[in-house]
Design a protein around this motif. Structure first.
Motif, short mmCIF file in Angstrom:
data_model
loop_
_atom_site.label_atom_id
_atom_site.label_comp_id
_atom_site.label_asym_id
_atom_site.label_seq_id
_atom_site.Cartn_x
_atom_site.Cartn_y
_atom_site.Cartn_z
N SER A 183 0.53 -0.90 -0.05
CA SER A 183 -0.01 -0.04 -0.02
C SER A 183 1.02 1.10 0.01
CB SER A 183 -0.91 -0.09 1.15
OG SER A 183 -1.55 1.10 1.43
N LEU A 184 0.81 2.02 -1.25
CA LEU A 184 1.81 3.16 -1.40
C LEU A 184 1.63 4.12 -0.13
CD1 LEU A 184 1.78 3.35 -4.98
CD2 LEU A 184 3.73 2.35 -3.61
N GLU A 185 0.46 4.30 0.24
CA GLU A 185 0.27 5.46 1.33
C GLU A 185 0.57 4.99 2.82
OE1 GLU A 185 -4.14 4.22 0.79
OE2 GLU A 185 -2.29 4.29 -0.43
N SER A 186 0.85 3.61 2.94
CA SER A 186 1.10 3.07 4.23
C SER A 186 1.94 3.71 5.10
CB SER A 186 1.67 1.57 4.14
OG SER A 186 2.28 1.26 4.97
N LYS A 187 1.79 3.98 6.33
CA LYS A 187 2.71 4.65 7.09
C LYS A 187 3.87 3.98 7.75
CE LYS A 187 -0.18 6.12 10.25
NZ LYS A 187 -1.13 6.38 11.40
N CYS A 188 3.98 2.66 7.38
CA CYS A 188 4.79 1.57 7.69
C CYS A 188 6.37 2.04 7.70
CB CYS A 188 4.37 0.15 7.31
SG CYS A 188 5.66 -1.09 8.02
N CYS A 189 7.02 1.92 8.67
CA CYS A 189 8.46 2.34 8.26
C CYS A 189 9.40 1.22 7.92
CB CYS A 189 9.15 3.05 9.55
SG CYS A 189 9.46 1.96 11.14
N TRP A 190 8.79 0.21 7.84
CA TRP A 190 9.68 -1.11 7.60
C TRP A 190 9.65 -1.46 5.87
CZ3 TRP A 190 11.97 -4.55 10.83
CH2 TRP A 190 11.82 -4.32 12.37
N THR A 191 8.72 -0.56 5.27
CA THR A 191 8.51 -1.04 3.75
C THR A 191 8.88 0.15 2.95
OG1 THR A 191 6.23 -0.32 4.15
CG2 THR A 191 6.69 -2.67 4.35
N LYS A 192 9.28 1.22 3.32
CA LYS A 192 9.67 2.17 2.73
C LYS A 192 10.33 2.07 1.32
CE LYS A 192 8.34 5.87 5.45
NZ LYS A 192 7.08 5.35 5.66
N THR A 193 11.15 1.37 1.25
CA THR A 193 12.05 1.21 -0.01
C THR A 193 11.42 0.15 -1.04
OG1 THR A 193 13.60 -0.30 0.82
CG2 THR A 193 14.10 2.15 0.97
N LEU A 194 10.42 -0.35 -0.56
CA LEU A 194 10.13 -1.63 -1.34
C LEU A 194 9.49 -1.17 -2.66
CD1 LEU A 194 8.25 -4.12 1.05
CD2 LEU A 194 10.43 -4.46 0.19
N PRO A 195 9.57 -2.06 -3.47
CA PRO A 195 8.73 -1.93 -4.89
C PRO A 195 7.22 -2.06 -4.74
CG PRO A 195 9.94 -3.80 -5.01
CD PRO A 195 10.46 -3.25 -3.86
N GLU A 196 6.35 -1.82 -5.29
CA GLU A 196 5.03 -1.83 -5.33
C GLU A 196 4.54 -3.17 -5.16
OE1 GLU A 196 2.61 0.39 -8.03
OE2 GLU A 196 0.84 -0.07 -6.72
N VAL A 197 5.07 -4.37 -6.00
CA VAL A 197 4.79 -5.51 -6.10
C VAL A 197 5.95 -6.55 -5.37
CG1 VAL A 197 4.02 -7.69 -7.19
CG2 VAL A 197 3.29 -5.12 -8.04
N VAL A 198 5.69 -7.38 -4.66
CA VAL A 198 6.58 -7.89 -3.67
C VAL A 198 6.41 -9.52 -3.82
CG1 VAL A 198 8.09 -8.17 -1.60
CG2 VAL A 198 7.12 -5.93 -2.13
N TYR A 199 7.40 -10.32 -4.10
CA TYR A 199 7.20 -11.85 -3.89
C TYR A 199 7.92 -12.43 -2.88
CZ TYR A 199 6.87 -16.25 -6.88
OH TYR A 199 6.29 -17.23 -7.59
N LEU A 200 6.80 -12.99 -1.94
CA LEU A 200 7.60 -13.80 -0.79
C LEU A 200 6.72 -14.98 -0.67
CD1 LEU A 200 7.77 -10.80 1.75
CD2 LEU A 200 9.39 -11.92 0.48
N PRO A 201 7.23 -16.12 0.29
CA PRO A 201 6.36 -17.20 0.30
C PRO A 201 5.46 -17.16 1.79
CG PRO A 201 8.61 -17.39 1.10
CD PRO A 201 8.32 -16.14 0.78
N ILE A 202 4.33 -17.64 1.62
CA ILE A 202 3.62 -17.91 2.83
C ILE A 202 3.62 -19.30 3.22
CG2 ILE A 202 1.57 -16.06 2.42
CD1 ILE A 202 -0.03 -18.28 1.28
N ALA A 203 3.36 -19.65 4.52
CA ALA A 203 3.47 -20.97 5.10
C ALA A 203 2.62 -21.06 6.15
CB ALA A 203 4.76 -21.62 5.24
N HIS A 204 1.30 -21.16 6.12
CA HIS A 204 0.44 -21.09 7.51
C HIS A 204 -1.03 -21.87 7.29
CE1 HIS A 204 -0.73 -17.39 5.25
NE2 HIS A 204 -2.02 -17.88 5.38
#
Lengths: 266, 960
Positions: free
Chosen positions: A141-162
């Protein structure tokens, strides 16, 4: 220069602690694995750290409900030191089981700066009724206020396992608040980030939510595992990718952002 | 003392996945008139708690505030109507109930100390116009398993277990006749034969006394087929040849003959150890848990994987488990419910239960499951096979252990209960429709978190050098663990010191219980305090139960009373030798037998792709975490859409390292019906092909054997076992691949009441190797349009037991053979071409032949291909396209070579069997022309993929 220090909390059933520590270490932070019994005995030790990470796993077997027993243990034994930690402007990340723990304690989403923290959402059994391991695309979410994701591109590829990753807010008001307050960090999406493919939401999460932050933007919880994509070799299709893409894994950015944020505050 | 019942259910409007899945399962057993299902989780608490504490417990811990609601006053009320059926399922007394243990912990965390006991149960409120027979069917077939659970009766009184006071029990062997000896063995579930019983009689006559119950049980556990491998380690006469010890003269002999310096510890420890890098070794073990999984698939498989994980944990001074692998053999999961023999569970239920068991234990231990296989045959209905494997990594310096007299015996982890009594001896029994009542105590439910906690603390203690030796409590329980550790020294054990789950266990039950999650350590007294502190700091229970001595005797005490006094030399060396007879009558193989040829080979290809053996197993694979620990660099599902089938897996155990572990499995049970020799050879060749196909190096590969056979007291069954063992020697010798560990499970038969069904002779070969640089490994999905496709290796007319023949309903045909010299040459060349970057994808050509192999490479990569069969290297007798497409000849690969490198590649391959198949094209169509140059197949790769995925999608109702 002072070094950022991360405490990786572990207990019976934690199992992503070592790779999470690895991710913080290669991001420039010191990382210590600390058992909850040690922390309960020595509550002030939390003050020495700048980041708290609650890693993935099945704490206490996910018995009763995922993350529930650890959430309960933290709430009844470490609530004050944790609240103090957060109020000092420090960072917290909960990944997978860690996210479940933070949600079930009420530390996430914590939509307003209230004195008494209450449970406002849950993560429950996937619609499929079973555990799933899969790589997913996330739209930041581009407007997110999260400081952990500032430099991430808009689409990110990661695994889930749950098995229990279906995000459910308590009511419409909470969901609206999350949106209005820019606390939604990641949503499940398709490979183009356009939500066009059918079935891209792997668990039935409301509003396709995969990760959220608290009202300060400093506490991040997410179901996908960024620590499992800190090297390009972990990408399921690294052999098919262009040479230029063969760099560090995109998940590492999250850890780097967190460490960088804290380093600037030291 | 108060009792309280807390019920928890989802709020209205919340999607209840448990209830929805149950509805689907009910439709599966042909009951269609279900209206609604409500699922309620029930907690029963016992203790002196206040009402306030009870409410706090219910609201804070047991209920999810957002999605659930609870009731603390006796339970939710339900409409009373003849169409509303309430069924409640609880665990049997003494069965592990991990959730209730965790609930008690949560209560303590909140400062509630007054809850003394907790239990959980599941309540289903099913609405619909159902007959009582339908309700019984739903309950029996879907809701519970009477081995570990029961349907609660509201009027039922709590059963209290009474405590045990010591009474010496002797078994009168001194005066027993042969008939009496046989009776003692049978009734005591000892499964010892008459010769063995007489051996025991003789020993005790010399001692001028009778054995105690405890002594007899100890001997029976130690001498069980499961622990002693007395058939494979025994003497066998076969074809005028006498094997004094089949295993030592075949499987173990290769390792001795090959003398590989990277083999660190073979056939000695709980797992075989090989070198990994300068600092670390890796160890690998695979074993089966077949009989328990037949009776209780979930618990059986769970404790199967839990048990094999403890093997690396108990190897050397303890390894860290890093990889799981699981291989299953089931009946066809779509068989008619009415055709399942009495006493057997439906194969779909077995499959779902086994997969869930392996999933829950493996995932909760945090170990990635990166590789596996599933085979189907109707003879596995009553006796499924569940192979579980685990790889561990350990610092090289911790590869060996030694018990010294004076060391304390410390048991760590779970408590001992009545679960798993007679598991070791039960594995020697034929399964029958009555097994579920006779042997129910042999099956257990595991608690992975207990094992994970043991693991976490154990590795800390290991690194501090706090113990001298370690082993796991597996089959035979403490009896096996302490018996093996103390074989050279002797041991004194106080059985009453062992922590128990509940009171009432007799000394022999404590001694042989196979309760899960326990390890046994040998500890120097001066290091005890420090060791105990480590366990204690993370809430792991550890208890001293005895001492290793220098008496060479096994002495067991209960509150000071002696209940066993045996010579270690008799326990371990007293087993009487029996020479078993083995015969083998070769089956006539008609190589020329062929089915009527179908004009449309595309149809046949589609059918082969959608056989149970070939089809996609994604439904299973995705339920396992294959990413945890972060080391997986070649995953079980590959290709453009992450859904293609991978060959071997590659794992990078050290996160910033380059070295990798390659792991694969070879199994081809169908061939064993024709000749177990070639079945074994095929399994070895297949396992190695998979390693080579991903870029592994055959010169650094170790093998594991797992033989699963029928009753080898029958000479022809034993003959097959001898032939398979001999093939292991012959092949591995040429390949240069030593065996480092193995296991066998004999007597895999099921008596339906009408007759005995024997499983097909099944040998699983697991292979493990080390690669220097994981960056040079490759996958099987085609990568680039325009690149060339080659078939490597020669095709023979070998269609016996092939998938093609199965589809065509054709019997006969020749079994695929192996020429290991030629095969090795090809494997080495393929490996070197991959290292040089000449090959960008490679796939092992196995079940379903060339047609399947090619289809899988293409639909994984998302490209089509133009291919001809003209250049396929073949034996002259082959004249038909279907033979080339579907023959299952060994030692073949299909590879993709970049167009610009094809010349160098062809030069490299000079003198080896290779044929240019054609090239990868940008479109999505697979076009194949046959031997006469005419088009024989034109098909879209998405249709191939769809059909390959169809069987599981349809079975699990996930078709879109």
């Amino acid at each position: 220069m002072k070094k950022v220090r991360t405490l990786i909390l572990r207990t019976g059933g934690t199992n992503c602690d070592k790779e999470t520590a690895h991710a913080f270490e290669i991001s420039g932070s010191g990382a210590d694995l600390v058992h909850i019994n040690t922390l309960i005995r020595n509550k002030s030790m939390l003050d020495k750290y700048h980041i708290l990470a609650i890693p993935g796993g099945f704490t206490y077997g996910d018995d009763i409900a995922s993350g529930k027993i650890l959430a309960n243990e933290l709430k009844f034994n470490l609530k004050q030191p944790l609240t103090r930690f957060i109020s000092k402007g420090k960072l917290v990340i909960g990944i997978c089981n860690g996210f479940q723990v933070l949600v079930k304690m009420g530390f996430l989403p914590n939509i307003e700066n209230k004195k008494s923290i209450d449970v406002e959402s849950t993560l429950s059994l996937n619609d499929s009724g079973k555990f799933i391991d899969k790589w997913v695309y996330l739209k930041k979410s581009l407007e997110s206020k999260c400081c952990w994701t500032k430099t991430l591109p808009e689409v990110v590829y990661l695994p889930i396992a749950h098995a229990e990753g279906k995000f459910i807010p308590k009511n419409k008001k909470v969901l609206k608040f999350l949106n209005d307050n820019k606390q939604i960090v990641f949503r499940y999406t398709d490979r183009l980030g356009k939500d066009e493919e059918k079935g891209f939401n792997p668990n039935g999460s409301v509003d396709h939510i995969a990760g959220i932050c608290d009202h300060t933007g400093r506490i991040l919880g997410m179901m996908p595992h960024p620590e499992r994509h800190v090297s390009y070799l972990q990408h399921p299709n690294w052999r098919r990718r262009k040479k230029s893409d063969k760099e560090l894994g995109i998940g590492l950015e999250i850890f780097k952002n967190g460490v960088e944020y804290m380093r600037n505050k030291l | 003392m108060k009792y309280a019942r807390i019920e928890v259910r989802d709020k209205k409007g919340i999607y209840d996945a448990v209830a929805e899945n149950l509805k689907t399962d009910i439709r599966d057993i042909n009951i269609k008139n279900i209206k609604e299902i409500e699922y309620v989780q029930v907690y029963t608490l016992e203790g002196d708690f206040s009402k306030k504490e009870l409410t706090l417990m219910a609201k804070e811990v047991l209920t999810d505030k957002v999605s659930q609601e609870s009731n603390t006053s006796g339970g939710f009320s339900h409409a009373r109507s003849k169409n509303v059926h309430v069924i409640e399922i609880a665990y049997n007394p003494g069965v592990m109930d991990p959730v209730s243990e965790s609930a008690m912990k949560a209560a303590r965390d909140m400062g509630i100390k007054s809850i003394e006991k907790g239990a959980t149960s599941k309540k289903y409120v099913i609405s619909g116009n159902l007959t009582s027979l339908q309700i019984k069917n739903i309950t029996d077939k879907l809701l519970y398993n009477k081995i570990v659970q029961h349907v609660t009766d509201p009027n039922e009184k709590e059963k209290h277990l009474s405590s045990y006071s010591f009474k010496r029990v002797e078994v009168d062997l001194a005066n027993a006749t042969e008939r009496k000896l046989a009776k003692i063995s049978k009734e005591g579930q000892l499964y010892l034969n008459l010769t063995e019983m007489k051996g025991i009689q003789k020993y005790f006559r010399k001692l001028k006394r009778n054995p105690t119950d405890c002594e007899l049980e100890t001997i029976a556990q130690t001498w069980s087929e499961h622990c002693k491998h007395k058939t494979m380690m025994g003497s066998i006469s076969y074809n005028k040849k006498l094997y004094r010890n089949l295993l030592k003269e075949t499987v173990m002999k290769v390792t001795k003959d090959l003398k590989k310096d990277w083999c660190v510890s073979v056939f000695k420890d709980n797992a075989g150890i090989i070198k990994f890098d300068a600092k670390n070794n890796i160890c690998f073990k695979v074993e089966t848990h077949n009989h328990p999984s037949a009776l209780e698939p979930y618990g059986g498989a769970e404790t199967g994987i839990g048990g094999v994980i403890r093997d690396p944990m108990g190897t050397g001074l303890g390894a860290k488990p890093i990889i799981n692998t699981d291989i299953f053999c089931f009946g066809h999961p779509d068989m008619k419910v009415s055709e399942v023999p009495k006493g057997a569970l439906h194969p779909k239920r077995v499959l779902k239960g086994v997969v869930s068991g392996v999933r829950d234990y493996g995932n909760k231990m945090g170990i990635p499951t990166v590789n596996g296989a599933v085979c189907f045959d109707e003879r596995y209905i009553g006796n499924p096979l569940v192979f579980c494997g685990n790889v561990g990594i350990l610092p090289a310096k911790f590869s060996f252990k030694k018990v010294s007299p004076g060391d304390l015996i410390v048991v760590v982890g779970g408590r001992t209960g009545r679960d798993g009594i007679h598991g070791a001896t039960f594995s020697s029994a034929e399964l029958t429709k009555d097994s579920e009542t006779v042997s129910s105590t042999a099956v257990q439910i595991g608690n992975p978190i207990t094992e994970k906690k043991v693991l976490d603390t154990l590795l800390v203690a290991r690194d501090l050098g706090l113990y001298d030796s370690i082993t796991d409590c597996g089959a035979g329980g403490l009896s096996s663990a302490v018996g093996e550790m103390g074989e050279e020294t002797g041991a004194d054990v106080d059985l009453d010191k062992a922590p128990l789950k509940y009171k009432g266990l007799t000394p022999w039950e404590i001694w042989i219980s196979e309760a899960q999650e326990r390890m046994v350590l040998a500890v120097k007294p001066k290091k005890l305090r420090k060791l105990m502190k480590i366990f204690d700091s993370e809430d792991v229970e550890a208890t001293v139960i005895g001492t290793f001595t220098n008496t060479k005797k096994l002495r067991l005490y209960y509150k000071g009373n002696i209940c066993s006094d045996l010579d270690m030399s008799f326990i371990h060396g007293g087993l009487p030798k029996i020479t078993r007879k083995a015969v083998w009558k070769p089956k006539k193989q008609d190589k020329k037998a062929l089915p009527v040829k179908n004009k449309n080979l595309a149809n046949d290809l589609v059918k082969v792709l959608s056989t149970w053996n070939v089809c996609s197993k994604e439904w299973i694979i995705r339920q396992y975490d294959h990413e945890v620990q972060g080391g997986s660099v070649l995953k079980p599902l590959i290709g453009e859409d992450n859904d293609g089938p991978a060959d071997a897996s590659v794992t990078r155990p050290i996160l910033n390292g380059s070295k990798g572990i390659v792991l694969s499995n070879g199994i081809s049970p169908g061939y064993g019906d024709i000749d177990p020799y070639w079945m074994a050879a095929s399994a070895i060749d297949e396992a190695l092909r998979q390693i080579v196909a991903v870029g592994g190096d055959v010169s650094k590969v170790a093998l594991l054997d797992n033989f699963c056979w029928g009753n080898t007291d029958k000479p022809d069954q034993l003959g097959g076992l001898v032939r398979a063992s001999q093939a292991c020697y012959d092949m591995a010798k040429v390949y240069g691949t030593p065996f480092i560990s193995g296991k066998d499970s004999l007597n895999n038969e099921f008596n339906t009441g009408k007759g005995t069904v024997s499983i097909p002779p099944t040998l699983l070969i697991s292979a493990i190797g080390v690669v220097k640089n994981v960056r040079k490994t490759i996958t099987s999905d085609v990568k680039t349009p325009g690149s060339k496709l080659y078939i490597l290796g020669k095709t023979f007319q070998e269609l016996g037991a092939s998938q093609y023949f199965t589809v065509k309903g054709k019997n006969g045909g020749a079994v695929p053979k192996v020429n290991p010299e030629k095969s090795l040459k090809l494997m080495k060349k393929v490996a070197s071409c991959i290292q040089k970057g000449l090959i960008t994808s490679a796939h092992d050509c196995s079940e379903g032949g060339l047609g399947t192999c090619l289809s899988e490479m293409l639909f994984s990569g998302g490209f089509g291909a133009k291919v001809t069969l003209k250049n396929v290297p073949k034996e002259p007798m082959i004249k038909r396209d279907d033979v080339l497409l579907f023959s299952e000849s060994n030692s073949r690969f299909i590879v993709e070579v970049p167009a610009e490198k094809s010349k160098i590649f062809e030069k490299e391959m000079k003198g080896l069997p290779k044929g240019l198949l054609g090239e990868v094209v940008k479109g999505k169509e697979l076009c194949i022309t046959g031997l006469n140059g005419k088009s024989i197949i034109r098909i879209h790769i998405n249709i191939l993929k769809k059909n390959w995925k169809k069987p599981f999608k349809r079975l699990m109702h996930e078709e879109s």
